[in-house]
Design a protein around this motif. Structure first.
Motif, PDB file in Angstrom:
ATOM      1  N   GLY A 168       0.825  -1.212   0.000  1.00  0.00           N
ATOM      2  CA  GLY A 168       0.000   0.000   0.000  1.00  0.00           C
ATOM      3  C   GLY A 168       0.851   1.250   0.000  1.00  0.00           C
ATOM      4  O   GLY A 168       0.665   2.158  -0.831  1.00  0.00           O
ATOM      5  N   THR A 169       1.822   1.318   0.907  1.00  0.00           N
ATOM      6  CA  THR A 169       2.679   2.506   0.972  1.00  0.00           C
ATOM      7  C   THR A 169       3.613   2.552  -0.236  1.00  0.00           C
ATOM      8  O   THR A 169       3.907   3.621  -0.757  1.00  0.00           O
ATOM      9  CB  THR A 169       3.488   2.530   2.283  1.00  0.00           C
ATOM     10  OG1 THR A 169       3.775   1.201   2.662  1.00  0.00           O
ATOM     11  CG2 THR A 169       2.701   3.189   3.378  1.00  0.00           C
ATOM     12  N   LEU A 170       4.063   1.367  -0.682  1.00  0.00           N
ATOM     13  CA  LEU A 170       4.934   1.344  -1.862  1.00  0.00           C
ATOM     14  C   LEU A 170       4.198   1.858  -3.103  1.00  0.00           C
ATOM     15  O   LEU A 170       4.789   2.520  -3.953  1.00  0.00           O
ATOM     16  CB  LEU A 170       5.445  -0.081  -2.117  1.00  0.00           C
ATOM     17  CG  LEU A 170       6.569  -0.564  -1.208  1.00  0.00           C
ATOM     18  CD1 LEU A 170       6.994  -1.956  -1.596  1.00  0.00           C
ATOM     19  CD2 LEU A 170       7.745   0.393  -1.269  1.00  0.00           C
ATOM     20  N   ALA A 171       2.901   1.551  -3.200  1.00  0.00           N
ATOM     21  CA  ALA A 171       2.122   2.019  -4.352  1.00  0.00           C
ATOM     22  C   ALA A 171       2.076   3.541  -4.386  1.00  0.00           C
ATOM     23  O   ALA A 171       2.170   4.166  -5.448  1.00  0.00           O
ATOM     24  CB  ALA A 171       0.707   1.431  -4.305  1.00  0.00           C
ATOM     25  N   GLY A 217      -0.122   8.860   3.190  1.00  0.00           N
ATOM     26  CA  GLY A 217       0.603   7.596   3.362  1.00  0.00           C
ATOM     27  C   GLY A 217       0.303   6.954   4.697  1.00  0.00           C
ATOM     28  O   GLY A 217       0.036   5.757   4.787  1.00  0.00           O
ATOM     29  N   LEU A 218       0.304   7.790   5.754  1.00  0.00           N
ATOM     30  CA  LEU A 218       0.026   7.267   7.093  1.00  0.00           C
ATOM     31  C   LEU A 218      -1.401   6.726   7.175  1.00  0.00           C
ATOM     32  O   LEU A 218      -1.644   5.669   7.753  1.00  0.00           O
ATOM     33  CB  LEU A 218       0.242   8.351   8.147  1.00  0.00           C
ATOM     34  CG  LEU A 218       1.704   8.716   8.413  1.00  0.00           C
ATOM     35  CD1 LEU A 218       1.796   9.890   9.377  1.00  0.00           C
ATOM     36  CD2 LEU A 218       2.453   7.502   8.987  1.00  0.00           C
ATOM     37  N   LEU A 219      -2.315   7.477   6.568  1.00  0.00           N
ATOM     38  CA  LEU A 219      -3.722   7.059   6.598  1.00  0.00           C
ATOM     39  C   LEU A 219      -3.899   5.726   5.886  1.00  0.00           C
ATOM     40  O   LEU A 219      -4.545   4.792   6.385  1.00  0.00           O
ATOM     41  CB  LEU A 219      -4.584   8.133   5.931  1.00  0.00           C
ATOM     42  CG  LEU A 219      -6.094   7.889   6.033  1.00  0.00           C
ATOM     43  CD1 LEU A 219      -6.566   8.135   7.462  1.00  0.00           C
ATOM     44  CD2 LEU A 219      -6.854   8.787   5.060  1.00  0.00           C
ATOM     45  N   LEU A 220      -3.285   5.613   4.710  1.00  0.00           N
ATOM     46  CA  LEU A 220      -3.389   4.382   3.919  1.00  0.00           C
ATOM     47  C   LEU A 220      -2.826   3.203   4.707  1.00  0.00           C
ATOM     48  O   LEU A 220      -3.445   2.134   4.808  1.00  0.00           O
ATOM     49  CB  LEU A 220      -2.610   4.575   2.613  1.00  0.00           C
ATOM     50  CG  LEU A 220      -2.761   3.478   1.549  1.00  0.00           C
ATOM     51  CD1 LEU A 220      -4.204   3.367   1.113  1.00  0.00           C
ATOM     52  CD2 LEU A 220      -1.868   3.789   0.348  1.00  0.00           C
TER      53      LEU A 220
END
Lengths: 252, 266
Positions: free
Chosen positions: B184-187, B234-237
């Motif tokens: 998720g963060t990598l995306a 990013g944090l939310l995701l």
């Protein structure tokens, strides 16, 4: 013992692991249909290997294996761990073999519920394995093994991880089920006392490479009372098995 | 007060102290706002530029989420195929590892040459980054099953499909979900990098382009504002994926024991 009408015959079974270690050497084992046999031996002597070969989970390096009847569902195994699927509830776990055999849903549920009642867990059918005690998990494992109404039940130190009180209760319960249904049992254990309490005869294995070196009949009628555990005869029989183990050259 | 609430308080206090320090230093040394803006100036810029920045965030997040879906779908499918067939595993893994070690900044221009729609190219680039952790975790999870559970299935003559559906996939789920959380963060990172490479302006401009644009115009506060927005997204995701993972594992009774904490703290 005669081989006609036998539930399981192992003839001249030998097993060598890929690393060259010989686990079993020329092992002969015949289980009469409906009999209860215990297999004791020092640790590492190949008890579990014998059981896996008997179950058809392992092909021996040499020798003959016959099961009657054979085929999926005719043979069941109870492992030392309950080996339950954590993501499904008790009923789902017990119905798993029936599902793998392709039985219709209604039939599966009926037979799984029957098996559940057999081990006295019908109130827990929607609980998951992580919500059960160790003893209850083992009961589920036994119920799952019995769900297909197997003729041959192979048990690999099934109650070894349980506390003694629970183990005694499950021993008694297993005998009750066996008297009721008369399936053939091969019970692997490292407890001499458990072997003598349960079985009609106790087979003693030698250290690796394993062979059966002694056969000790236990002619106490079933169902066996709790008092049998405290009897002089029980102590004498246990002594005999221990002696045989020592003579075979290994600690139980 | 429970340990968890104290932890949270401490974390908030440290963050607040850092922001205060930043604002204090900027004021103390009278640093010009076009060099290093203080947190208050960044907050003000965030509000002022909301009509530019929020749609840009939506574009970037949209790219990242779509890429995540594509990556997860492809990685789980390929992971299953790899476990079903050794030959395919040997075919898939070297390609996947090669794609993984080549930086997306370098691959993006190549993809942009072949894919005409920029949006599609961006999704592809971001998916490429997110793909690998899911694939690796799927394969690990599908292969690392309890040998006794496998014996049980074999004992009843289970077919490969039965074993896959009723044993391997559920047993692999914790691994797959952990892979998705990382992906998720990598995306999001992949989407930003791809936007930099594409340099798309206009309607479809994402946050990366807004950062570049603000840099060209020396609107440093706006750069910071866009960065804050990106970090928050990013944090939310990450938080959402983590929460979803926990809920799912708990529902399936696969949750690790150490996660069981007293509920009074929340």
């Amino acid at each position: 013992m005669t081989e006609t009408g036998a539930a399981l015959v192992l003839r001249g079974v030998r097993h060598v692991w890929p690393n060259g270690i010989e686990a079993l050497a020329d092992l002969d084992l015949v289980l009469a249909d409906g009999s209860f046999t215990a297999l004791v031996g020092p640790s590492g002597c190949g008890k579990s290997t014998t059981l896996r070969i008997a179950a058809g989970l392992l092909a021996p390096s040499a020798g003959e294996v016959r099961r009657a009847p054979d085929g999926p569902g005719a043979v069941a195994v109870v492992f030392q761990d309950p080996v339950l699927l954590p993501w499904t509830h008790v009923l789902g776990n017990i119905a798993l073999p029936l599902r793998l055999l392709g039985l219709p849903r209604a039939e599966r549920e009926r037979r799984a519920l029957d098996a559940l009642r057999l081990v006295g867990l019908d109130s827990a059918l929607h609980l998951h394995p992580d919500e059960l005690s160790g003893g209850m998990r083992m009961r589920v494992s036994v119920a799952r093994a019995l769900a297909t109404e197997p003729r041959l039940l192979l048990m690999d130190e099934p109650f070894a991880a349980l506390d003694e009180i629970t183990r005694f209760a499950l021993d008694t319960e297993l005998l009750r089920l066996w008297v009721q249904r008369r399936f053939t049992v091969l019970f692997v254990t490292h407890s001499v006392y458990e072997a003598v309490f349960l079985a009609e005869r106790v087979l003693v294995m030698s250290p690796r490479p394993g062979r059966i070196v002694r056969e000790i009949p236990v002619d106490e009628p079933h169902p066996r009372a709790r008092a049998f555990r405290a009897s002089v005869r029980f102590a004498a029989l246990c002594g005999e098995v221990l002696e045989a183990l020592e003579a075979a050259g290994g600690d139980p | 007060m429970s340990g968890r609430a104290a932890d949270r308080l401490l974390r908030t206090a440290v963050l607040a102290a850092l922001l205060l320090l930043w604002e204090g230093l900027v004021r103390l040394y009278e640093v010009p706002h076009w060099l290093v803006p203080g947190p208050l100036a960044v907050a003000a810029e965030l509000w002022r530029a909301r009509e530019v920045l929020l749609p840009a965030l939506a574009v970037t997040l949209g790219t990242a989420l779509l890429a995540l879906v594509v990556a997860v779908g492809a990685a789980v499918t390929l992971g299953v195929l790899a476990v079903l067939s050794r030959l395919l595993e040997y075919a898939i893994l070297p390609v996947a590892v090669t794609l993984q070690v080549v930086p997306v900044v370098a691959v993006a221009p190549v993809i942009l040459v072949y894919v005409e729609r920029v949006e599609t190219a961006l999704v592809l680039c971001a998916a490429l980054v997110a793909f690998f952790p899911v694939l690796a975790n799927t394969i690990t999870g599908l292969e690392r099953i309890d040998p006794e559970q496998r014996d049980l299935f074999r004992l009843y003559g289970a077919s490969r499909w039965q074993e896959l559906l009723w044993l391997r996939l559920p047993a692999a789920l914790p691994y797959i979900l952990a892979g998705i959380r990382v992906a998720g963060t990598l995306a999001l990172v992949g989407a930003v990098v791809a936007e930099f490479a594409a340099g798309t302006a206009g309607e479809q401009a994402g946050l990366a382009f807004r950062i570049l644009e603000s840099g060209w115009r020396l609107r440093i506060a706006r750069m910071y504002a866009a960065l804050v927005l990106l970090a928050a997204a990013g944090l939310l995701l990450h938080g959402l994926l983590r929460q979803g993972e926990r809920l799912m594992l708990r529902r399936l009774h696969l949750a690790a024991r150490e996660e069981a904490r007293p509920s009074s703290s929340t």
